[in-house]
Design a protein around this motif. Structure first.
Motif, PDB file in Angstrom:
ATOM      1  N   PHE A 116       1.851  56.070 -11.998  1.00 41.53           N
ATOM      2  CA  PHE A 116       3.029  56.709 -12.226  1.00 41.53           C
ATOM      3  C   PHE A 116       4.351  55.679 -12.216  1.00 41.53           C
ATOM      4  O   PHE A 116       5.239  55.569 -12.902  1.00 41.53           O
ATOM      5  CB  PHE A 116       3.304  57.718 -10.972  1.00 41.53           C
ATOM      6  CG  PHE A 116       4.584  58.362 -10.897  1.00 41.53           C
ATOM      7  CD1 PHE A 116       5.164  59.164 -11.914  1.00 41.53           C
ATOM      8  CD2 PHE A 116       5.298  58.038  -9.524  1.00 41.53           C
ATOM      9  CE1 PHE A 116       6.531  59.646 -11.589  1.00 41.53           C
ATOM     10  CE2 PHE A 116       6.807  58.617  -9.489  1.00 41.53           C
ATOM     11  CZ  PHE A 116       7.192  59.376 -10.378  1.00 41.53           C
ATOM     12  N   LYS A 117       4.314  54.669 -11.195  1.00 43.59           N
ATOM     13  CA  LYS A 117       5.164  53.467 -11.135  1.00 43.59           C
ATOM     14  C   LYS A 117       5.322  52.803 -12.411  1.00 43.59           C
ATOM     15  O   LYS A 117       6.477  52.493 -12.981  1.00 43.59           O
ATOM     16  CB  LYS A 117       4.653  52.614 -10.111  1.00 43.59           C
ATOM     17  CG  LYS A 117       5.572  51.311  -9.979  1.00 43.59           C
ATOM     18  CD  LYS A 117       4.753  50.385  -8.822  1.00 43.59           C
ATOM     19  CE  LYS A 117       4.988  48.992  -8.905  1.00 43.59           C
ATOM     20  NZ  LYS A 117       6.179  48.431  -9.108  1.00 43.59           N
ATOM     21  N   ARG A 118       4.258  52.542 -13.045  1.00 44.13           N
ATOM     22  CA  ARG A 118       4.176  51.866 -14.611  1.00 44.13           C
ATOM     23  C   ARG A 118       5.012  52.586 -15.279  1.00 44.13           C
ATOM     24  O   ARG A 118       5.763  52.256 -16.169  1.00 44.13           O
ATOM     25  CB  ARG A 118       2.893  51.637 -14.888  1.00 44.13           C
ATOM     26  CG  ARG A 118       2.644  50.540 -15.917  1.00 44.13           C
ATOM     27  CD  ARG A 118       1.303  50.545 -16.674  1.00 44.13           C
ATOM     28  NE  ARG A 118       0.921  51.522 -17.440  1.00 44.13           N
ATOM     29  CZ  ARG A 118       1.344  52.059 -18.572  1.00 44.13           C
ATOM     30  NH1 ARG A 118       2.317  51.383 -19.049  1.00 44.13           N
ATOM     31  NH2 ARG A 118       1.037  53.288 -19.189  1.00 44.13           N
ATOM     32  N   LEU A 119       4.733  53.990 -15.638  1.00 46.66           N
ATOM     33  CA  LEU A 119       5.368  54.750 -16.513  1.00 46.66           C
ATOM     34  C   LEU A 119       6.983  54.866 -16.322  1.00 46.66           C
ATOM     35  O   LEU A 119       7.712  54.931 -17.071  1.00 46.66           O
ATOM     36  CB  LEU A 119       4.802  56.214 -16.554  1.00 46.66           C
ATOM     37  CG  LEU A 119       3.402  56.440 -16.918  1.00 46.66           C
ATOM     38  CD1 LEU A 119       2.899  57.748 -16.624  1.00 46.66           C
ATOM     39  CD2 LEU A 119       3.223  55.936 -18.499  1.00 46.66           C
ATOM     40  N   VAL A 120       7.213  55.124 -15.056  1.00 49.86           N
ATOM     41  CA  VAL A 120       8.636  55.245 -14.444  1.00 49.86           C
ATOM     42  C   VAL A 120       9.517  53.926 -15.016  1.00 49.86           C
ATOM     43  O   VAL A 120      10.661  53.940 -15.601  1.00 49.86           O
ATOM     44  CB  VAL A 120       8.672  55.623 -13.050  1.00 49.86           C
ATOM     45  CG1 VAL A 120      10.387  55.457 -12.618  1.00 49.86           C
ATOM     46  CG2 VAL A 120       8.358  56.850 -12.792  1.00 49.86           C
ATOM     47  N   GLU A 121       8.596  52.689 -14.448  1.00 50.21           N
ATOM     48  CA  GLU A 121       9.562  51.642 -14.804  1.00 50.21           C
ATOM     49  C   GLU A 121       9.439  51.303 -16.485  1.00 50.21           C
ATOM     50  O   GLU A 121      10.555  50.911 -17.037  1.00 50.21           O
ATOM     51  CB  GLU A 121       8.360  50.184 -14.575  1.00 50.21           C
ATOM     52  CG  GLU A 121       8.857  50.078 -12.994  1.00 50.21           C
ATOM     53  CD  GLU A 121       7.787  49.105 -12.208  1.00 50.21           C
ATOM     54  OE1 GLU A 121       6.800  48.655 -12.949  1.00 50.21           O
ATOM     55  OE2 GLU A 121       8.043  48.661 -11.190  1.00 50.21           O
ATOM     56  N   ALA A 122       8.754  51.509 -17.351  1.00 48.96           N
ATOM     57  CA  ALA A 122       8.783  51.671 -18.774  1.00 48.96           C
ATOM     58  C   ALA A 122       9.923  52.750 -19.115  1.00 48.96           C
ATOM     59  O   ALA A 122      10.071  52.217 -20.241  1.00 48.96           O
ATOM     60  CB  ALA A 122       7.310  52.014 -19.282  1.00 48.96           C
ATOM     61  N   ARG A 123      10.017  53.772 -18.588  1.00 53.35           N
ATOM     62  CA  ARG A 123      10.962  54.487 -19.107  1.00 53.35           C
ATOM     63  C   ARG A 123      12.411  54.341 -18.289  1.00 53.35           C
ATOM     64  O   ARG A 123      13.248  55.425 -18.252  1.00 53.35           O
ATOM     65  CB  ARG A 123      10.579  55.726 -18.974  1.00 53.35           C
ATOM     66  CG  ARG A 123       9.495  56.190 -20.198  1.00 53.35           C
ATOM     67  CD  ARG A 123       8.880  57.604 -19.786  1.00 53.35           C
ATOM     68  NE  ARG A 123       7.955  57.740 -20.947  1.00 53.35           N
ATOM     69  CZ  ARG A 123       6.704  57.271 -20.733  1.00 53.35           C
ATOM     70  NH1 ARG A 123       6.378  56.104 -20.078  1.00 53.35           N
ATOM     71  NH2 ARG A 123       5.873  57.518 -21.786  1.00 53.35           N
ATOM     72  N   MET A 124      12.650  53.330 -17.619  1.00 54.25           N
ATOM     73  CA  MET A 124      13.898  53.192 -16.810  1.00 54.25           C
ATOM     74  C   MET A 124      15.103  53.516 -17.130  1.00 54.25           C
ATOM     75  O   MET A 124      16.133  54.202 -17.022  1.00 54.25           O
ATOM     76  CB  MET A 124      13.896  51.940 -16.031  1.00 54.25           C
ATOM     77  CG  MET A 124      14.763  51.524 -15.114  1.00 54.25           C
ATOM     78  SD  MET A 124      14.704  52.733 -13.859  1.00 54.25           S
ATOM     79  CE  MET A 124      13.804  51.739 -12.549  1.00 54.25           C
ATOM     80  N   ASP A 125      15.115  53.200 -18.611  1.00 60.57           N
ATOM     81  CA  ASP A 125      16.496  53.191 -19.275  1.00 60.57           C
ATOM     82  C   ASP A 125      16.821  54.628 -19.545  1.00 60.57           C
ATOM     83  O   ASP A 125      17.803  55.227 -19.157  1.00 60.57           O
ATOM     84  CB  ASP A 125      16.647  52.282 -20.785  1.00 60.57           C
ATOM     85  CG  ASP A 125      16.622  50.824 -20.386  1.00 60.57           C
ATOM     86  OD1 ASP A 125      17.191  50.427 -19.295  1.00 60.57           O
ATOM     87  OD2 ASP A 125      16.546  50.115 -21.299  1.00 60.57           O
ATOM     88  N   GLU A 126      15.811  55.448 -19.944  1.00 61.13           N
ATOM     89  CA  GLU A 126      15.878  56.837 -20.426  1.00 61.13           C
ATOM     90  C   GLU A 126      16.017  57.543 -19.113  1.00 61.13           C
ATOM     91  O   GLU A 126      17.126  58.435 -19.178  1.00 61.13           O
ATOM     92  CB  GLU A 126      14.482  57.302 -21.048  1.00 61.13           C
ATOM     93  CG  GLU A 126      14.411  58.926 -21.247  1.00 61.13           C
ATOM     94  CD  GLU A 126      12.933  59.294 -20.995  1.00 61.13           C
ATOM     95  OE1 GLU A 126      11.955  58.578 -21.403  1.00 61.13           O
ATOM     96  OE2 GLU A 126      12.662  60.337 -20.670  1.00 61.13           O
ATOM     97  N   LEU A 127      15.487  57.349 -17.999  1.00 59.88           N
ATOM     98  CA  LEU A 127      15.666  57.941 -16.739  1.00 59.88           C
ATOM     99  C   LEU A 127      17.237  57.853 -16.278  1.00 59.88           C
ATOM    100  O   LEU A 127      17.551  58.752 -15.713  1.00 59.88           O
ATOM    101  CB  LEU A 127      14.550  57.610 -15.956  1.00 59.88           C
ATOM    102  CG  LEU A 127      13.137  58.027 -16.418  1.00 59.88           C
ATOM    103  CD1 LEU A 127      12.027  57.334 -15.181  1.00 59.88           C
ATOM    104  CD2 LEU A 127      12.731  59.533 -16.585  1.00 59.88           C
ATOM    105  N   ALA A 128      17.227  56.621 -16.093  1.00 59.00           N
ATOM    106  CA  ALA A 128      18.828  56.152 -15.649  1.00 59.00           C
ATOM    107  C   ALA A 128      19.763  56.882 -16.440  1.00 59.00           C
ATOM    108  O   ALA A 128      20.681  57.418 -15.803  1.00 59.00           O
ATOM    109  CB  ALA A 128      18.782  54.693 -15.654  1.00 59.00           C
TER     110      ALA A 128
END
Ligand code: NAD
Length: 498
Positions: free
Chosen positions: A72-84
Motif C-alpha cells: 500500500f505504501k509503495r502504491l501511494v508513493e507511486a501515485r503521490m502526484d495524482e493523490l495530492a
C-alpha cells in the motif's frame, strides 16, 4: 455532476438515501461534485460486509498483513502526484502541503509495517511451579473512524493503518467536504492485497455518525474533529459500550522568551500560523511574547513577513497557502475577525475582502494579525481555524506559562528560547498534551503518539504509536500448566507467589 460514491466490499457503491452534499472547488467556489450521504441502513450494510471480512483477515498471519501495508505504501508513493492533486482540489491546501499530509499518513503505515514485531506479546516462563504465563493482543472486530476535513490523507491513515494491521476491519466515515482521497486510499489498499470489505469508506453526516455510534457490531470508534462533536461522539459511543478516542479542537500558543532567536522564531511562527490557511489543529494561532521589547520587535518582524506572504490557488507552486475549505468557513473566520475588533483587540492586518484576480469567487482569506488580544476575549478562547494570528502580550514567564495552561484547549504549545532550563521547566509544568521546544508544530512522529489534553481530546488513548495498537486490540492473558503425576489436592486459598 460527478457523484462520489461509497466504497464497500471492494467496489464503488451508489448511495440510496437520496441525500447528497456539495463538494466545492475552493479555488473557484464552484460545486465540483456531490457526495452521497449514507442512511443508517446503508451504514449497517457496510458493517455486515466488514464483519464477514474481518474473520478471515484476523486469521491472516501478521506478516502477510504487514506485506499489504508495505505494498500500500509503495502504491501511494507511486501515485503521490495524482493523490495530492485530488486532495488539494477539494481541500484547497497547496500541492506541497497536500503531499506532506499524505506523507505523514504514510509514516503511520510504515509503523504498521512492523506489526508482527509489535504484536509478539509477552511471555513468562515458570511464573509458578510448571506454570507459564503469556499475553496476546487480539483484534476487536469491526472498528470505525470519523475524520475531519483538514487532513483527509493523514488522519484516515492514522486510524485504518493500525486498526487493519492488527486484524480489524474498518469503516471510514471521512469528512463530506473532501471525500475523494479517502476513497482512492480504500481502492489502493485493495490493490495492495487487502481482501474486499476490510476497509470500507461510507460517506455521510450526522446520520451516518449516529448510526456508527449505535451499531452493536462496531467495537471501537476513533474520531477527530471539533470539540463539541468530539465530546458528543465520546459520550454517546461510550454509553453504547464502545471504546472511543475523540480528538477535538485546539488553540495552540507559541511562547517567545526574550532570549529567543527572534528571526528564526518569526519564520517558524509565520509558517505555523498561516500554513494551510491556519486550518491545522497544530497551527500556532496565538503568540505570546514575554516583555514589551520582545513584543514590539516580534510585531515588526511578523509584519515584514506578512508583507511577503503569497496567497494563491492551491496549484500555484509559488503560493504559501490557498483558499479555506468552504464559503461557510470563510464567513465564520471573517465573523471572528469582526468580533476581535468589537472586543477591542487591535486589528493590525485585516485579511477580509481578499480577492485573487481570476478567482474572485474562491474562498480566500488574507493573513490577519491582531495585537493587544486579552485572555478574556471570546476570539482568544475559541478556535478560529483560519489565517489569523493573535498577539497576547505577557509580562513574565509565569504569565506566559499560565496562558496555555489555563486555556480550555490543550492540544499543542511551543516555546522559543535559548535557555535550556527555562524550556525544561516550561515543558514539565505546562498543562498541554504536546510541546515543542524551538519546534513550531510539534506533531509527534508516527512511532510516538498524538493527542492533546482538556477540550482537545476525550478518552484516554492517543492516536498511533503503541497507544494506537492498544486502542485497536484487547489483551488476553493465558496461565498454563501441564500437570503430571499424582493428583493434587483442591486449593481453597487463592494461589499466591510466596
Ligand atoms: P467537524 O467536527 O465539523 O467534523 C468532523 C467529523 O464529524 C466529520 O466527519 C463530520 O462529518 C462529522 N460531523 C459533523 N457534524 C456532526 C454532527 N453534528 N454530529 C456528528 N458528526 C458530525 O470538524 P471539521 O471542521 O471537519 O475539522 C476541523 C476541526 O477538527 C477543528 O476543530 C480542528 O481543530 C479539529 N482537528 C483536531 C485534530 C486533533 O487531532 N486534535 C486534528 C485535526 C483536526
Amino acid at each position: 455532476m460527478r457523484q462520489i460514491q461509497h466504497f464497500v466490499d471492494g467496489q464503488a457503491l451508489a448511495g440510496t438515501s437520496g441525500r447528497f452534499a456539495d463538494v466545492f472547488n475552493p479555488n473557484t467556489g464552484e460545486v465540483q461534485a456531490q457526495v452521497a450521504l449514507a442512511s443508517a441502513a446503508e451504514l449497517d450494510a457496510a458493517v455486515q460486509v466488514a464483519a464477514r471480512a474481518q474473520i478471515g483477515w484476523a486469521a491472516t498471519n501478521p506478516q502477510r498483513r504487514a506485506r499489504v501495508m508495505f505494498e500500500f505504501k509503495r502504491l501511494v508513493e507511486a501515485r503521490m502526484d495524482e493523490l495530492a492533486a485530488i486532495l488539494s482540489s477539494e481541500h484547497g491546501k497547496v500541492i506541497a502541503d497536500s503531499k506532506g499530509d499524505i506523507q505523514r499518513g504514510l509514516e503511520v503505515i510504515e509503523f504498521a509495517c512492523g506489526i508482527p514485531h509489535i504484536l509478539k506479546g509477552e511471555y513468562t516462563e515458570g511464573a509458578g511451579p510448571g506454570i507459564d504465563v503469556y499475553s496476546m493482543r487480539q483484534p476487536l472486530g469491526v472498528c470505525a473512524g470519523i475524520t475531519p476535513f483538514n487532513f483527509p490523507g493523514m488522519i484516515p491513515m492514522w486510524m485504518f493503518g493500525i486498526s487493519i494491521a492488527v486484524g480489524n476491519s474498518f469503516i471510514l466515515k471521512p469528512s463530506e467536504r473532501d471525500p475523494t482521497l479517502p476513497v482512492r486510499l480504500g481502492e489502493l489498499l485493495m490493490e495492495a492485497g487487502a481482501p474486499a470489505g476490510v476497509l470500507n469508506v461510507v460517506h455521510g453526516d450526522k446520520v451516518a455518525v449516529d448510526a456508527i455510534l449505535h451499531h452493536p457490531l462496531i467495537r471501537a470508534v476513533s474520531f477527530v474533529g471539533s470539540s463539541d462533536i468530539a465530546s458528543y461522539v465520546y459520550s454517546v459511543g461510550a454509553a453504547n459500550g464502545k471504546r472511543v478516542q475523540a480528538m477535538g479542537g485546539a488553540k495552540n500558543h507559541g511562547i517567545i522568551l526574550p532570549d529567543a532567536d527572534l528571526d528564526q522564531a518569526v519564520k517558524d511562527l509565520i509558517g505555523a500560523a498561516y500554513g494551510s490557511a491556519g486550518e491545522r489543529c497544530m497551527a500556532l494561532p496565538v503568540v505570546v511574547p514575554v516583555g514589551a521589547r520582545t513584543a514590539d520587535a516580534l510585531r515588526e518582524k511578523v509584519l515584514a513577513e506578512i508583507d511577503t506572504l503569497k496567497v494563491g490557488i492551491s496549484t500555484d507552486p509559488a503560493a504559501q497557502y490557498g483558499p479555506v475549505v468552504t464559503a461557510a468557513h470563510k464567513q465564520k473566520i471573517e465573523t471572528y475577525i469582526q468580533m476581535g475588533v468589537d472586543e477591542g483587540a487591535e486589528l493590525v492586518v485585516d485579511g477580509r475582502g481578499f480577492s485573487l484576480q481570476g478567482y474572485e469567487k474562491g474562498f480566500f482569506v488574507g493573513p490577519s494579525l491582531f495585537d493587544q488580544v486579552k485572555p478574556t476575549m471570546k476570539t482568544y478562547q475559541e478556535e478560529i481555524f483560519g489565517p489569523v494570528l493573535q498577539i497576547v502580550r505577557a509580562e513574565t514567564f509565569e504569565e506566559a506559562l499560565s496562558l496555555p495552561s489555563e486555556h480550555p484547549y490543550g492540544n499543542g504549545v511551543a516555546i522559543f528560547t535559548r535557555n535550556g532550563r527555562a524550556a525544561r521547566e516550561f515543558a514539565s509544568r505546562v498543562n498541554v498534551g504536546m510541546v515543542g521546544i524551538n519546534v513550531p508544530i510539534p506533531v509527534p512522529v508516527a512511532y510516538h503518539t498524538f493527542g492533546g489534553w482538556k477540550r482537545s481530546a476525550f478518552g484516554d488513548t492517543n492516536q498511533h504509536g503503541l497507544e494506537g495498537v492498544k486502542f485497536y486490540t484487547k489483551v488476553k492473558t493465558i496461565t498454563a500448566r501441564w500437570p503430571e503425576g499424582a493428583v493434587e489436592d483442591s486449593a481453597f486459598v487463592i494461589p499466591t507467589m510466596k
